[in-house]
Design a protein around this motif. Structure first.
Motif, PDB file in Angstrom:
ATOM      1  N   GLN A 156       0.850  -1.186   0.000  1.00 50.55           N
ATOM      2  CA  GLN A 156       0.000   0.000   0.000  1.00 50.55           C
ATOM      3  C   GLN A 156       0.884   1.233   0.000  1.00 50.55           C
ATOM      4  O   GLN A 156       1.995   1.232   0.537  1.00 50.55           O
ATOM      5  CB  GLN A 156      -0.885   0.023   1.245  1.00 50.55           C
ATOM      6  CG  GLN A 156      -2.080  -0.893   1.184  1.00 50.55           C
ATOM      7  CD  GLN A 156      -3.322  -0.185   0.656  1.00 50.55           C
ATOM      8  OE1 GLN A 156      -3.267   0.986   0.297  1.00 50.55           O
ATOM      9  NE2 GLN A 156      -4.430  -0.888   0.611  1.00 50.55           N
ATOM     10  N   SER A 188     -11.436   6.012  -0.541  1.00 48.04           N
ATOM     11  CA  SER A 188     -11.217   4.560  -0.578  1.00 48.04           C
ATOM     12  C   SER A 188     -12.022   3.962  -1.715  1.00 48.04           C
ATOM     13  O   SER A 188     -12.891   4.616  -2.303  1.00 48.04           O
ATOM     14  CB  SER A 188     -11.622   3.901   0.747  1.00 48.04           C
ATOM     15  OG  SER A 188     -13.017   3.642   0.775  1.00 48.04           O
ATOM     16  N   HIS A 195      -8.414  -0.280   1.083  1.00 44.38           N
ATOM     17  CA  HIS A 195      -8.099   1.147   1.188  1.00 44.38           C
ATOM     18  C   HIS A 195      -8.707   1.733   2.465  1.00 44.38           C
ATOM     19  O   HIS A 195      -8.065   2.520   3.170  1.00 44.38           O
ATOM     20  CB  HIS A 195      -8.664   1.911  -0.015  1.00 44.38           C
ATOM     21  CG  HIS A 195      -8.273   1.349  -1.341  1.00 44.38           C
ATOM     22  ND1 HIS A 195      -8.828   0.205  -1.848  1.00 44.38           N
ATOM     23  CD2 HIS A 195      -7.386   1.798  -2.274  1.00 44.38           C
ATOM     24  CE1 HIS A 195      -8.297  -0.038  -3.040  1.00 44.38           C
ATOM     25  NE2 HIS A 195      -7.426   0.905  -3.319  1.00 44.38           N
ATOM     26  N   ALA A 218     -11.562   1.703  -6.720  1.00 43.14           N
ATOM     27  CA  ALA A 218     -10.332   2.485  -6.610  1.00 43.14           C
ATOM     28  C   ALA A 218     -10.176   3.442  -7.782  1.00 43.14           C
ATOM     29  O   ALA A 218      -9.590   4.521  -7.639  1.00 43.14           O
ATOM     30  CB  ALA A 218      -9.124   1.553  -6.527  1.00 43.14           C
ATOM     31  N   ASP A 235      -3.603   3.512  -1.270  1.00 40.08           N
ATOM     32  CA  ASP A 235      -3.867   2.776  -2.498  1.00 40.08           C
ATOM     33  C   ASP A 235      -2.843   1.666  -2.699  1.00 40.08           C
ATOM     34  O   ASP A 235      -1.728   1.718  -2.163  1.00 40.08           O
ATOM     35  CB  ASP A 235      -3.802   3.752  -3.691  1.00 40.08           C
ATOM     36  CG  ASP A 235      -4.374   3.166  -4.970  1.00 40.08           C
ATOM     37  OD1 ASP A 235      -5.179   2.215  -4.882  1.00 40.08           O
ATOM     38  OD2 ASP A 235      -4.034   3.672  -6.048  1.00 40.08           O
TER      39      ASP A 235
END
Length: 354
Positions: A156, A188, A195, A218, A235
């Motif tokens: 992430q 998110s 997320h 996303a 992300d």
């Protein structure tokens, strides 16, 4: 009179259409033995057919259900996989984007597909979080699917819009968040997505509060970040990579305890004072429960070949990702462990659907 006249006496069956070689009665044992042989022959033929079907798979296009809109992290890996699949196997791998409810709409659809190897499901971290966030799911990721392969493992990354957020380091960002509690926000892919939980875990470990804004995937979340409508996004590096390189968004941190080779200038979480912030976005491949074992084995082997070929290895590396590296059994155990792990994060954070 009916030409078929059978009588039973003394444990024998007499059928006047046919008889033993010398015209005598045919014994019950002989009839049963013949029936058994016919059944074995049929079973053997069925097994041979199934093996043949697995060996020749695919004989027609295969559908890959992607449970998010186009443009998100799942797409960043699904579409290159689709292209290489068609090149290597001579049949299309058709992407079917079915977004909604944190990826659970597409998962529900895929769980009910015919289990013949021609509908596959590409899910990931979101789908091991979902059982703790959506108590009334009409499918079970562990019971209604067969885990096949881990496709990609991506750290992430915390990204911000540089026009909206002036911070260029994590220390500056934390200072800004703490000076404006609740006024800054993060996007998110939807409530219950990786997320979302990455953001909740960040808030727990930094003692800060930022407002969660869920999107239907996303892709839309990333576009709103680029447009400046939201401040930040936790992300998967795969979907953000091109935009980071293009300067449209700024990466302040990758999760874990080491920098990513694709972005060596971005510090890792351990370097900025968050040694326990380890969040990866991973993507896996499933088939509906009931898919024949030999067909599963065939799919697993073909995907392994695709993932270790130079074309996909190069694309994966450019997205900061690593290909699977697990057997089918190891992937199944990993999925179960992740369901338990994220259940604890949901409980601790108090995360809820919004």
């Amino acid at each position: 009179m009916n030409p078929i006249h059978a009588s039973a006496r003394d444990g024998h069956i007499t059928d006047h259409r046919s008889s033993a070689p010398h015209g005598g009665p045919v014994s019950r044992r002989t009839v049963l033995r013949a029936a058994g042989a016919a059944g074995l022959a049929a079973a053997s033929a069925g097994a041979s057919w199934a093996q043949g079907a697995a060996a020749s798979w695919p004989t027609k296009p295969v559908t890959l259900v992607v449970p998010f809109p186009a443009g998100g992290g799942t797409d960043a890996f699904a579409r290159p996989l689709s292209a290489q699949f068609a090149k290597a196997l001579g049949k299309p791998l058709i992407i079917d984007n079915r977004g909604g409810a944190g990826g659970t709409v597409g998962a529900s659809f895929a769980a009910k597909a015919t289990p013949d190897g021609y509908t596959l499901f590409m899910g990931g971290t979101h789908h091991v979080i979902a059982p703790s966030m959506y108590p009334k799911l009409d499918y079970d990721i562990e019971k209604d699917f067969v885990p096949l392969a881990l496709l990609a493992n991506v750290p992430q990354v915390l990204v911000v819009n540089p026009r909206v957020v002036k911070a260029t380091t994590m220390a500056q960002l934390l200072e800004q968040i703490k000076a404006n509690p609740g006024r800054m926000n993060y996007a998110s892919a939807g409530s219950g997505s990786s997320h979302h939980l990455a953001g909740e875990l960040f808030k727990i470990q930094t003692g800060t509060f930022i407002t969660h804004i869920p999107y239907r995937g996303a892709g839309p979340a990333l576009q709103d970040l680029i447009s400046g409508n939201v401040d930040m996004l936790f992300d998967g590096l795969g979907s953000s990579a091109a935009h980071i390189k293009g300067g449209r968004i700024r990466a302040l941190m990758v999760s874990g305890n080491r920098r990513n080779p694709a972005f060596p200038d971005v510090p890792c979480a351990a370097e900025v004072g968050l040694p326990d912030y380890t969040v990866t976005t991973w993507y896996g491949l499933w088939a509906p429960k009931g898919t024949p074992a030999d067909v599963q084995a065939r799919i697993v082997e073909e995907v392994r070949k695709l993932g270790t070929a130079d074309e996909l290895k190069t694309i994966w590396a450019g997205n900061g990702a690593e290909f699977g590296g697990m057997t089918q059994q190891q992937f199944g155990a990993f999925v179960s462990s992740e369901v338990k792990r994220w259940a604890q994060v949901v409980k601790t954070s108090g995360a809820k659907l919004e």
